[in-house]
Design a protein around this motif. Structure first.
Motif, mmCIF file in Angstrom:
data_model
loop_
_atom_site.group_PDB
_atom_site.id
_atom_site.type_symbol
_atom_site.label_atom_id
_atom_site.label_comp_id
_atom_site.label_asym_id
_atom_site.label_seq_id
_atom_site.Cartn_x
_atom_site.Cartn_y
_atom_site.Cartn_z
ATOM 1 N N ASP A 60 -21.872 26.068 -40.911
ATOM 2 C CA ASP A 60 -21.045 27.325 -41.526
ATOM 3 C C ASP A 60 -21.221 28.398 -42.070
ATOM 4 O OD1 ASP A 60 -20.865 26.341 -44.007
ATOM 5 O OD2 ASP A 60 -19.638 24.625 -43.294
ATOM 6 N N SER A 61 -20.211 29.140 -42.802
ATOM 7 C CA SER A 61 -20.579 30.191 -43.950
ATOM 8 C C SER A 61 -21.994 30.215 -44.584
ATOM 9 C CB SER A 61 -18.907 30.808 -44.418
ATOM 10 O OG SER A 61 -18.943 29.581 -45.453
ATOM 11 N N TYR A 66 -23.205 33.536 -45.894
ATOM 12 C CA TYR A 66 -21.895 35.118 -45.715
ATOM 13 C C TYR A 66 -21.354 35.707 -47.047
ATOM 14 C CZ TYR A 66 -16.676 36.101 -47.112
ATOM 15 O OH TYR A 66 -16.057 36.666 -47.400
ATOM 16 N N GLY A 95 -25.738 29.100 -38.112
ATOM 17 C CA GLY A 95 -24.793 29.183 -39.013
ATOM 18 C C GLY A 95 -23.687 30.211 -38.414
ATOM 19 N N SER A 97 -19.725 31.079 -39.923
ATOM 20 C CA SER A 97 -18.410 31.636 -41.393
ATOM 21 C C SER A 97 -17.199 30.779 -40.789
ATOM 22 C CB SER A 97 -18.173 32.278 -42.284
ATOM 23 O OG SER A 97 -19.809 33.341 -42.513
ATOM 24 N N GLY A 98 -16.785 29.984 -41.167
ATOM 25 C CA GLY A 98 -15.300 29.423 -40.900
ATOM 26 C C GLY A 98 -15.597 28.175 -40.275
ATOM 27 N N ASP A 99 -16.657 28.076 -39.289
ATOM 28 C CA ASP A 99 -16.497 27.206 -38.540
ATOM 29 C C ASP A 99 -15.765 25.466 -39.125
ATOM 30 O OD1 ASP A 99 -16.607 26.660 -35.167
ATOM 31 O OD2 ASP A 99 -18.507 26.501 -35.902
ATOM 32 N N THR A 100 -15.148 24.743 -38.964
ATOM 33 C CA THR A 100 -15.698 23.040 -39.153
ATOM 34 C C THR A 100 -16.416 22.375 -38.031
ATOM 35 O OG1 THR A 100 -14.026 22.658 -36.911
ATOM 36 C CG2 THR A 100 -12.899 23.454 -38.830
ATOM 37 N N GLY A 104 -18.438 22.926 -35.044
ATOM 38 C CA GLY A 104 -19.926 23.122 -34.337
ATOM 39 C C GLY A 104 -20.136 22.028 -33.219
ATOM 40 N N LEU A 123 -22.110 20.798 -41.325
ATOM 41 C CA LEU A 123 -21.452 21.234 -41.597
ATOM 42 C C LEU A 123 -19.717 20.146 -42.134
ATOM 43 C CD1 LEU A 123 -20.996 21.783 -37.783
ATOM 44 C CD2 LEU A 123 -19.885 23.222 -39.399
ATOM 45 N N ASN A 126 -16.021 23.090 -44.303
ATOM 46 C CA ASN A 126 -13.718 23.942 -43.629
ATOM 47 C C ASN A 126 -12.843 22.755 -43.548
ATOM 48 O OD1 ASN A 126 -14.654 26.713 -44.285
ATOM 49 N ND2 ASN A 126 -15.878 26.458 -42.263
ATOM 50 N N THR A 137 -12.992 14.982 -38.981
ATOM 51 C CA THR A 137 -14.362 14.975 -39.202
ATOM 52 C C THR A 137 -15.877 14.651 -38.987
ATOM 53 O OG1 THR A 137 -13.189 15.839 -40.749
ATOM 54 C CG2 THR A 137 -15.526 16.350 -41.603
#
Length: 238
Positions: A60-61, A66, A95, A97-100, A104, A123, A126, A137
């Motif tokens: 992610d970020s 980020y 990567g 940003s904001g990805d869960t 992914g 991951l 978020n 998750t």
């Protein structure tokens, strides 16, 4: 009569000499082929072990970098640190940003190209910040790992920990995701990606969530031994 015999013998000698030369050349060619084959047998494994390895950081970020210049992002700093220690490796930045974890999973096939030797999977942060059910998750991370395993791509799992304000029950369930997956798939686990920088204002941007360039360097220093173990495992499997 003698003349004819001598002439006949003389006429045959070149053919006999030519045949002898062909046999000699054939033996030399066979010997050369054998030597080359032996050399290739010895050299090829060395080449496989010494060739540059291609890693993808899927995250992610925190992976994307980020709020930082491109050259300060985690994959770039990690690649530089590995090369400084003599490792022939590239680390691609996958990567978002904001990805869960579910995000992914949706993009793992095109984010990790064919020819990738290994994936650093980061991951879940978020998911945790949004209070996503840890079971959701875990299922997504499990599916990512299974997908990569089916493609013959090993994974180093970078773990995350729940923020204290989410309560002890959520924290217990969330924190158990990563050790359980690592055990299930026999993965190298770096337990907490933000170890050493979480909560340290001097190593985080103003939002308190994302590391500064120095913070990323701290992350790299922490995870580096695990990545080196991962590279060793990749080399042994090549």
């Amino acid at each position: 009569m003698l003349g004819r015999t001598y002439a006949g013998q003389a006429a045959r000698r070149p053919d006999m000499g030519h045949a002898s030369m062909l046999r000699h050349d054939g033996r030399r060619a066979a010997l050369a082929f054998l030597i080359v084959s032996l050399l290739m047998t010895l050299v090829t494994p060395l080449r496989a072990k010494d060739r540059p390895l291609s890693l993808v950081a899927l995250g992610d970020s925190l992976t994307a970098g980020y709020g930082l210049p491109a050259d300060a992002a985690f994959p770039v700093q990690l690649e530089a640190a590995l090369k400084a220690k003599g490792h022939a490796v590239t680390v691609a930045n996958a990567g978002v940003s904001g990805d869960t974890a579910t995000g992914g999973l949706d993009r793992v096939e095109w984010s990790v190209p064919d020819g990738t030797d290994g994936v650093i999977l980061e991951l879940g942060a978020n998911d945790m910040l949004r209070g996503t059910d840890p079971a959701v998750t875990e299922r997504a991370l499990d599916a990512i790992i299974a997908t990569l395993k089916a493609r013959g791509i090993p994974v180093l799992l970078a773990g995350m920990r729940a923020a204290p304000n989410l309560g002890p029950d959520y924290g217990k369930r969330f924190d158990a995701i990563y050790p359980r997956l690592a055990s299930r798939y026999d993965l190298i686990l770096y337990p907490f990606f933000l170890d050493g920088i979480a909560g340290d204002r001097s190593l985080n941007l103003a939002d308190g969530l994302h590391p500064t360039k120095a913070g990323v360097a701290r992350v790299v220093a922490g995870i580096l031994p695990s990545v080196e173990d991962f590279l060793k495992r990749l080399r042994q499997g090549s």
